[in-house]
Design a protein around this motif. Structure first.
Motif, short mmCIF file in Angstrom:
data_model
loop_
_atom_site.label_atom_id
_atom_site.label_comp_id
_atom_site.label_asym_id
_atom_site.label_seq_id
_atom_site.Cartn_x
_atom_site.Cartn_y
_atom_site.Cartn_z
N GLU A 74 0.87 -1.19 0.00
CA GLU A 74 0.00 0.00 0.00
C GLU A 74 0.89 1.23 0.00
OE1 GLU A 74 -2.28 2.52 -0.21
OE2 GLU A 74 -3.78 1.23 0.73
N ARG A 82 -1.39 2.16 5.49
CA ARG A 82 -0.41 1.14 5.87
C ARG A 82 -0.29 1.05 7.38
NH1 ARG A 82 3.60 3.01 2.35
NH2 ARG A 82 4.75 3.74 4.15
N ASP A 136 -3.06 -3.15 -2.37
CA ASP A 136 -3.90 -2.03 -2.78
C ASP A 136 -3.96 -1.97 -4.30
OD1 ASP A 136 -5.44 0.30 -2.51
OD2 ASP A 136 -3.66 1.53 -2.89
#
Ligand code: CA
Length: 228
Positions: free
Chosen positions: A9, A15, A53
């Motif tokens: 991410e 995160r 992500d």
């Protein structure tokens, strides 16, 4: 060893939120800011599960997922995708690339953890239930502390401190690292609070002659050192 989750991410806040919630739930967490760095990490040390992500700078989350599926070493890794987009075509496309599950942002950490656990069960990842050293056992499933076969009462903060320290034997944690990991970066708590809880933790271990496992490293912090 605790179940290892790699978070991929690029947004530091997300995160951090993921790392904090997952660590607290008993997982071992590593982070990557990009797909490229995730691939490097994957081949150094294979995690048990990856959270990716969708929107990443450079290699997209979908491309990363494809790469993971293509390589023999990583092809069976359980994959959870985080997405900011909700439209079905995109989601379906992600399933084509071998995503096992996905969640749309914003998500509740609690739901994410439930979905991760379900995904681990489906993928046959063994759940980590016991941390053990020097006659001290932490039963993660029931949140119990057992020392030399006896159930021991422990406060929730001391429990989390002991769990974190025991997961990383001999590693020194600075007090502000402990503050971040146990209380979270968003809360304002004085650094001395850490010392207070370390004292309480030693008190819990003392009757068993194990208070010496929690060591002070002068002007640095604390560590758990097993007694053989
Ligand atoms: Ca992103």
């Amino acid at each position: 060893m605790a179940t290892h989750i790699l978070i991929v991410e690029d947004e530091p806040e997300i995160r951090e939120l993921l790392n904090f919630s997952l660590t607290r739930a008993g997982f071992r967490v590593t982070e990557a800011e990009s797909g490229e760095s995730a691939l490097q990490q994957l081949f150094n040390q294979l995690p048990d599960l990856v959270i990716v992500d969708w929107m990443l700078p450079g290699m997209s989350g979908v491309d990363l997922a494809k790469r993971i599926r293509k390589d023999e070493v990583t092809s069976a890794l359980p994959l959870m995708m985080l997405t900011a987009r909700n439209d079905e075509a995109d989601v379906l496309k992600s399933f084509d690339t071998g995503i096992d599950d996905y969640m749309s942002k914003p998500f509740s950490p609690k739901e994410l953890i439930a979905r991760i656990k379900a995904l681990m069960r489906r993928s046959g990842v063994p759940e980590d239930e016991l941390i053990e050293a020097s006659g001290i056992q932490i039963d993660l499933s029931s949140h119990r502390l057992i020392i030399q076969g006896q159930n021991v009462n422990i406060g929730p903060t001391e429990y989390r401190l002991l769990e974190l320290l025991m997961r990383h034997p001999d590693r020194v944690f600075e007090r502000d690292q402990l503050l971040d990991r146990i209380w979270g970066r968003s809360t304002y708590i004085e650094i001395r609070t850490v010392d207070v809880h370390i004292l309480r933790l030693r008190k819990v271990l003392k009757p068993f002659g194990l208070d010496g496992t929690i060591q002070t490293v002068r002007s640095v912090g604390y560590r758990f050192t097993p007694i053989s």
